[in-house]
Design a protein around this motif. Structure first.
Motif, PDB file in Angstrom:
ATOM      1  N   ALA A 103       0.835  -1.210   0.000  1.00 28.70           N
ATOM      2  CA  ALA A 103       0.000   0.000   0.000  1.00 28.70           C
ATOM      3  C   ALA A 103       0.863   1.250   0.000  1.00 28.70           C
ATOM      4  O   ALA A 103       0.578   2.229  -0.709  1.00 28.70           O
ATOM      5  N   ASN A 104       1.929   1.226   0.787  1.00 26.88           N
ATOM      6  CA  ASN A 104       2.842   2.370   0.833  1.00 26.88           C
ATOM      7  C   ASN A 104       3.544   2.568  -0.512  1.00 26.88           C
ATOM      8  O   ASN A 104       3.718   3.704  -0.976  1.00 26.88           O
ATOM      9  N   ASP A 105       3.898   1.474  -1.157  1.00 27.45           N
ATOM     10  CA  ASP A 105       4.544   1.565  -2.467  1.00 27.45           C
ATOM     11  C   ASP A 105       3.593   2.133  -3.517  1.00 27.45           C
ATOM     12  O   ASP A 105       3.993   2.964  -4.341  1.00 27.45           O
ATOM     13  N   ARG A 106       2.339   1.715  -3.472  1.00 24.06           N
ATOM     14  CA  ARG A 106       1.345   2.240  -4.429  1.00 24.06           C
ATOM     15  C   ARG A 106       1.104   3.736  -4.185  1.00 24.06           C
ATOM     16  O   ARG A 106       0.915   4.511  -5.125  1.00 24.06           O
ATOM     17  N   ALA A 107       1.087   4.139  -2.906  1.00 26.28           N
ATOM     18  CA  ALA A 107       0.900   5.556  -2.584  1.00 26.28           C
ATOM     19  C   ALA A 107       2.093   6.376  -3.064  1.00 26.28           C
ATOM     20  O   ALA A 107       1.932   7.484  -3.596  1.00 26.28           O
ATOM     21  N   HIS A 108       3.287   5.835  -2.903  1.00 30.48           N
ATOM     22  CA  HIS A 108       4.496   6.519  -3.386  1.00 30.48           C
ATOM     23  C   HIS A 108       4.462   6.650  -4.905  1.00 30.48           C
ATOM     24  O   HIS A 108       4.810   7.708  -5.458  1.00 30.48           O
ATOM     25  N   ALA A 109       4.033   5.586  -5.596  1.00 31.43           N
ATOM     26  CA  ALA A 109       3.949   5.625  -7.059  1.00 31.43           C
ATOM     27  C   ALA A 109       2.924   6.652  -7.518  1.00 31.43           C
ATOM     28  O   ALA A 109       3.128   7.351  -8.521  1.00 31.43           O
ATOM     29  N   ALA A 110       1.825   6.776  -6.772  1.00 34.21           N
ATOM     30  CA  ALA A 110       0.771   7.730  -7.145  1.00 34.21           C
ATOM     31  C   ALA A 110       1.262   9.168  -7.039  1.00 34.21           C
ATOM     32  O   ALA A 110       0.824  10.051  -7.786  1.00 34.21           O
ATOM     33  N   ARG A 111       2.170   9.418  -6.098  1.00 34.74           N
ATOM     34  CA  ARG A 111       2.733  10.765  -5.968  1.00 34.74           C
ATOM     35  C   ARG A 111       3.740  11.052  -7.075  1.00 34.74           C
ATOM     36  O   ARG A 111       3.985  12.209  -7.415  1.00 34.74           O
ATOM     37  N   LYS A 112       4.294   9.993  -7.637  1.00 32.38           N
ATOM     38  CA  LYS A 112       5.365  10.143  -8.618  1.00 32.38           C
ATOM     39  C   LYS A 112       4.861  10.114 -10.065  1.00 32.38           C
ATOM     40  O   LYS A 112       5.412  10.792 -10.938  1.00 32.38           O
ATOM     41  N   TYR A 113       3.794   9.343 -10.313  1.00 26.30           N
ATOM     42  CA  TYR A 113       3.307   9.165 -11.680  1.00 26.30           C
ATOM     43  C   TYR A 113       1.842   9.590 -11.779  1.00 26.30           C
ATOM     44  O   TYR A 113       1.102   9.565 -10.786  1.00 26.30           O
ATOM     45  N   THR A 114       1.428   9.918 -12.990  1.00 27.24           N
ATOM     46  CA  THR A 114       0.036  10.354 -13.193  1.00 27.24           C
ATOM     47  C   THR A 114      -0.922   9.178 -13.269  1.00 27.24           C
ATOM     48  O   THR A 114      -2.085   9.302 -12.911  1.00 27.24           O
ATOM     49  N   GLN A 115      -0.447   8.041 -13.749  1.00 26.75           N
ATOM     50  CA  GLN A 115      -1.303   6.856 -13.848  1.00 26.75           C
ATOM     51  C   GLN A 115      -0.651   5.694 -13.114  1.00 26.75           C
ATOM     52  O   GLN A 115       0.486   5.321 -13.417  1.00 26.75           O
ATOM     53  N   VAL A 116      -1.368   5.154 -12.148  1.00 25.66           N
ATOM     54  CA  VAL A 116      -0.829   4.084 -11.312  1.00 25.66           C
ATOM     55  C   VAL A 116      -1.842   2.951 -11.225  1.00 25.66           C
ATOM     56  O   VAL A 116      -3.038   3.196 -11.048  1.00 25.66           O
ATOM     57  N   HIS A 117      -1.372   1.732 -11.351  1.00 21.81           N
ATOM     58  CA  HIS A 117      -2.236   0.553 -11.225  1.00 21.81           C
ATOM     59  C   HIS A 117      -2.334   0.146  -9.755  1.00 21.81           C
ATOM     60  O   HIS A 117      -1.315  -0.080  -9.099  1.00 21.81           O
ATOM     61  N   GLU A 118      -3.541   0.072  -9.251  1.00 27.79           N
ATOM     62  CA  GLU A 118      -3.763  -0.396  -7.888  1.00 27.79           C
ATOM     63  C   GLU A 118      -3.798  -1.929  -7.872  1.00 27.79           C
ATOM     64  O   GLU A 118      -3.863  -2.576  -8.914  1.00 27.79           O
ATOM     65  N   THR A 119      -3.763  -2.483  -6.685  1.00 26.78           N
ATOM     66  CA  THR A 119      -3.803  -3.944  -6.585  1.00 26.78           C
ATOM     67  C   THR A 119      -4.442  -4.395  -5.284  1.00 26.78           C
ATOM     68  O   THR A 119      -4.301  -3.739  -4.242  1.00 26.78           O
TER      69      THR A 119
END
Length: 233
Positions: A103-119
């Motif tokens: 979850a923390n990795d997905r949140a970090h990716a969301a701050r870094k990229y405009t499109q992020v795949h959740e899981t």
């Protein structure tokens, strides 16, 4: 004719239920709901196969492209608990830690990229004992969105990888540093299966491998701890 005469082979016929837990029915057929299963290891447990099937199907419903990871978790040879038992809170803590790390990795990716795949994070585990072993070990499978994660990553990579996240989660559950669990997380035969909702061959191969967790052998049903667990579908 004496109709009470018993079949001389009746005593040798193996029960369809696990003696230590009559709620658990044995399964001996080579296919389960159309999927091949590993009967070469002896009887399987039908409720475990049912739960495993539900987890895999639910994962593919959520993520038509799913990455499935198979690995084993072991305790250090020197690791002891205060009362000498190894309750399942270790595997529960591992699951919760891995979910939090992802979850923390997905949140970090969301701050870094405009499109992020959740899981979602789905899992199956089995608690087993090798002959003469004083500590249990766990066979585990984790299923995530393959559009979010598609490889384990290299050993000793300087970057966060799924491999390092799993090792960190096991270390967290034991209260150790990740370097202390090196060699205690074993990824089986490469560890990764790529599953696709519309390609059953890969799902067949994974379900066959995963059915190993459902075997009766090397489990202990005489203890208060469960021998099998899974995510809620």
């Amino acid at each position: 004719m004496n109709h009470n005469t018993q079949n001389p082979n009746a005593k040798n016929k193996k029960s369809k239920r696990v003696p230590e837990n009559k709620n658990l029915k044995r399964y001996r057929e080579p296919l389960f709901k159309g999927f091949p299963v590993m009967v070469s290891k002896g009887d399987l447990i039908e409720p475990y196969l049912d739960s495993t099937h539900d987890v895999v199907m639910s994962a593919l419903e959520d993520h038509p492209r799913t990455m499935a990871i198979r690995f084993d978790l072991r305790f250090p040879s020197w690791y002891c608990t205060l009362d000498g038992t190894y309750p399942n809170h270790f595997i529960s803590d591992f699951v919760q830690s891995l979910k939090a790390i992802i979850a923390n990795d997905r949140a970090h990716a969301a701050r870094k990229y405009t499109q992020v795949h959740e899981t979602s994070v789905r899992y199956v585990w089995a608690r087993e004992w090798d002959k003469g072993e004083v500590r249990p070990h766990y066979h585990v499978a984790v299923l995530v969105n393959r559009d979010a994660y598609h490889t384990l990553g290299r050993t000793n990579s300087l970057h966060d990888t799924m491999r390092s996240r799993i090792e960190a989660a096991w270390a967290n559950s034991l209260g150790l540093h990740p370097f202390e669990v090196k060699g205690l997380v074993h990824f089986c035969n490469g560890g990764v299966f790529g599953l696709m909702q519309d390609q059953l061959q890969g799902v067949d191969e994974f379900f066959f491998a995963l059915s190993y967790l459902c075997k009766e052998a090397t489990k202990r049903f005489d203890l208060r701890e469960h021998s099998f667990g899974h995510s809620q579908c």
